[in-house]
Design an enzyme around this catalytic site. Structure first.
Site, PDB file in Angstrom:
ATOM      1  N   LYS A 186       0.828  -1.216   0.000  1.00  0.00           N
ATOM      2  CA  LYS A 186       0.000   0.000   0.000  1.00  0.00           C
ATOM      3  C   LYS A 186       0.862   1.265   0.000  1.00  0.00           C
ATOM      4  CE  LYS A 186      -2.256  -0.932   3.870  1.00  0.00           C
ATOM      5  NZ  LYS A 186      -1.735  -2.245   4.273  1.00  0.00           N
ATOM      6  N   ARG A 240      -9.421   1.027   8.882  1.00  0.00           N
ATOM      7  CA  ARG A 240      -9.047  -0.355   9.175  1.00  0.00           C
ATOM      8  C   ARG A 240     -10.128  -1.070   9.977  1.00  0.00           C
ATOM      9  NH1 ARG A 240      -3.018   0.574   8.930  1.00  0.00           N
ATOM     10  NH2 ARG A 240      -2.021  -1.457   8.925  1.00  0.00           N
ATOM     11  N   ARG A 245       7.470 -10.723   2.316  1.00  0.00           N
ATOM     12  CA  ARG A 245       7.723  -9.280   2.140  1.00  0.00           C
ATOM     13  C   ARG A 245       7.957  -8.578   3.469  1.00  0.00           C
ATOM     14  NH1 ARG A 245       3.246  -7.008  -2.125  1.00  0.00           N
ATOM     15  NH2 ARG A 245       3.665  -8.437  -3.838  1.00  0.00           N
ATOM     16  N   ARG A 269      -0.771  -8.722  13.813  1.00  0.00           N
ATOM     17  CA  ARG A 269      -1.244  -7.759  12.802  1.00  0.00           C
ATOM     18  C   ARG A 269      -2.103  -8.447  11.757  1.00  0.00           C
ATOM     19  NH1 ARG A 269       4.233  -5.560  11.012  1.00  0.00           N
ATOM     20  NH2 ARG A 269       3.127  -4.302   9.492  1.00  0.00           N
ATOM     21  N   ARG A 278      12.024  -1.620  10.836  1.00  0.00           N
ATOM     22  CA  ARG A 278      10.745  -1.438  11.530  1.00  0.00           C
ATOM     23  C   ARG A 278      10.541  -2.560  12.534  1.00  0.00           C
ATOM     24  NH1 ARG A 278       5.302  -0.239   8.100  1.00  0.00           N
ATOM     25  NH2 ARG A 278       4.350  -1.312   9.859  1.00  0.00           N
TER      26      ARG A 278
HETATM   27  P1  AMP Z   1       1.042   0.411   8.870  1.00  0.00           P
HETATM   28  O1  AMP Z   1       2.244   1.256   8.709  1.00  0.00           O
HETATM   29  O2  AMP Z   1      -0.136   0.888   8.057  1.00  0.00           O
HETATM   30  O3  AMP Z   1       1.314  -1.046   8.676  1.00  0.00           O
HETATM   31  O4  AMP Z   1       0.570   0.569  10.405  1.00  0.00           O
HETATM   32  C1  AMP Z   1       1.424   0.201  11.470  1.00  0.00           C
HETATM   33  C2  AMP Z   1       0.616   0.103  12.756  1.00  0.00           C
HETATM   34  O5  AMP Z   1       0.012   1.362  13.062  1.00  0.00           O
HETATM   35  C3  AMP Z   1      -0.547  -0.892  12.722  1.00  0.00           C
HETATM   36  O6  AMP Z   1      -0.127  -2.209  13.005  1.00  0.00           O
HETATM   37  C4  AMP Z   1      -1.446  -0.319  13.827  1.00  0.00           C
HETATM   38  O7  AMP Z   1      -0.961  -0.647  15.112  1.00  0.00           O
HETATM   39  C5  AMP Z   1      -1.267   1.181  13.639  1.00  0.00           C
HETATM   40  N1  AMP Z   1      -2.282   1.725  12.686  1.00  0.00           N
HETATM   41  C6  AMP Z   1      -2.049   2.253  11.463  1.00  0.00           C
HETATM   42  N2  AMP Z   1      -3.193   2.645  10.882  1.00  0.00           N
HETATM   43  C7  AMP Z   1      -4.180   2.351  11.762  1.00  0.00           C
HETATM   44  C8  AMP Z   1      -5.601   2.489  11.740  1.00  0.00           C
HETATM   45  N3  AMP Z   1      -6.240   3.009  10.686  1.00  0.00           N
HETATM   46  N4  AMP Z   1      -6.291   2.067  12.840  1.00  0.00           N
HETATM   47  C9  AMP Z   1      -5.664   1.562  13.912  1.00  0.00           C
HETATM   48  N5  AMP Z   1      -4.344   1.369  13.987  1.00  0.00           N
HETATM   49  C10 AMP Z   1      -3.602   1.762  12.925  1.00  0.00           C
END
Ligand code: AMP
Length: 192
Positions: free
Chosen positions: A14, A89, A124, A146, A134
């Site tokens: 994404k 989400r 990935r 996750r 990360r």
């Molecule tokens: P990402 O970088 O999109 O993979 O997000 C990393 C982490 O941020 C996720 O595992 C969640 O803990 C938190 N996070 C990101 N976006 C959201 C969202 N829309 N709602 C809740 N938690 C989020």
């Protein structure tokens, strides 16, 4: 205004595609994950709170996430449109986003879902963990949580957007450019 939701499980690509789409269509890219990480880096109260969930692979609570997202949108009154990456989400987030946009006479125009099988996703994420450092990509338990959160809370959004006639699925396996072309094709075919 063109508002796009980019949807998919962790590791679907994404972020990579959102950056390219934002550039091509002149959109503001809003990644809730990136915003949380920036807050963690700056040691803000929001960052400290978000970290306590992210470190476990859990979603940050809806109320906090929705408020943050709305405030980011409000900061960009001149935007030609937004690409939402990693938001919504949950169904509650999607409903809040609809209400928020409707209140401004706006709408989500299209939801692009990147389809990638679980085996490829795991490969990935591990690679990304090694390259980016990360923390939530490097710990197997966090990654597993996750994926669990995605399956139970986020995957139902597909039905939500399908019912609205907005969901377009794109194969997320291939080269970055191939996938980008497919995403652009969907946007160009469905946005008038
Ligand atoms: P990402 O970088 O999109 O993979 O997000 C990393 C982490 O941020 C996720 O595992 C969640 O803990 C938190 N996070 C990101 N976006 C959201 C969202 N829309 N709602 C809740 N938690 C989020």
């Amino acid at each position: 205004m063109l508002n796009i939701v980019l949807f998919g499980p962790p590791g679907a690509g994404k972020g990579t595609q959102a950056v390219k789409l934002a550039e091509k269509y002149n959109l503001v890219h809003l990644s809730t994950g990136d915003i949380f990480r920036a807050n963690i880096k700056n040691g803000t109260e929001l960052g400290i709170l978000a970290k306590s969930y992210m470190d476990k692979g859990h979603l940050v609570p809806d109320e906090v996430t929705i408020r943050m997202l709305e405030s980011e949108v409000n900061k960009r009154p001149d935007a030609k449109g937004f690409i939402f990456d990693g938001f919504p989400r949950t169904i509650a987030q999607a409903e809040a986003l609809d209400r928020f946009l409707t209140g401004r006479n706006l709408d989500i125009n299209i939801t692009l879902a990147l389809e990638v099988n679980e085996e490829e996703l795991t490969r990935r994420i591990i690679l990304r963990g090694k390259e980016s450092g990360r923390a939530d990509d490097q710990n197997e338990n966090i990654v597993r949580n996750r994926v669990k959160e995605y399956n139970s809370k986020t995957a139902p959004l597909k039905e939500f957007y399908k019912k609205q006639g907005k969901l377009k699925e794109v194969n997320g396996i291939g080269t970055i450019d191939e996938i980008f072309r497919q995403l652009c094709r969907q946007i160009n075919a469905n946005i008038t």
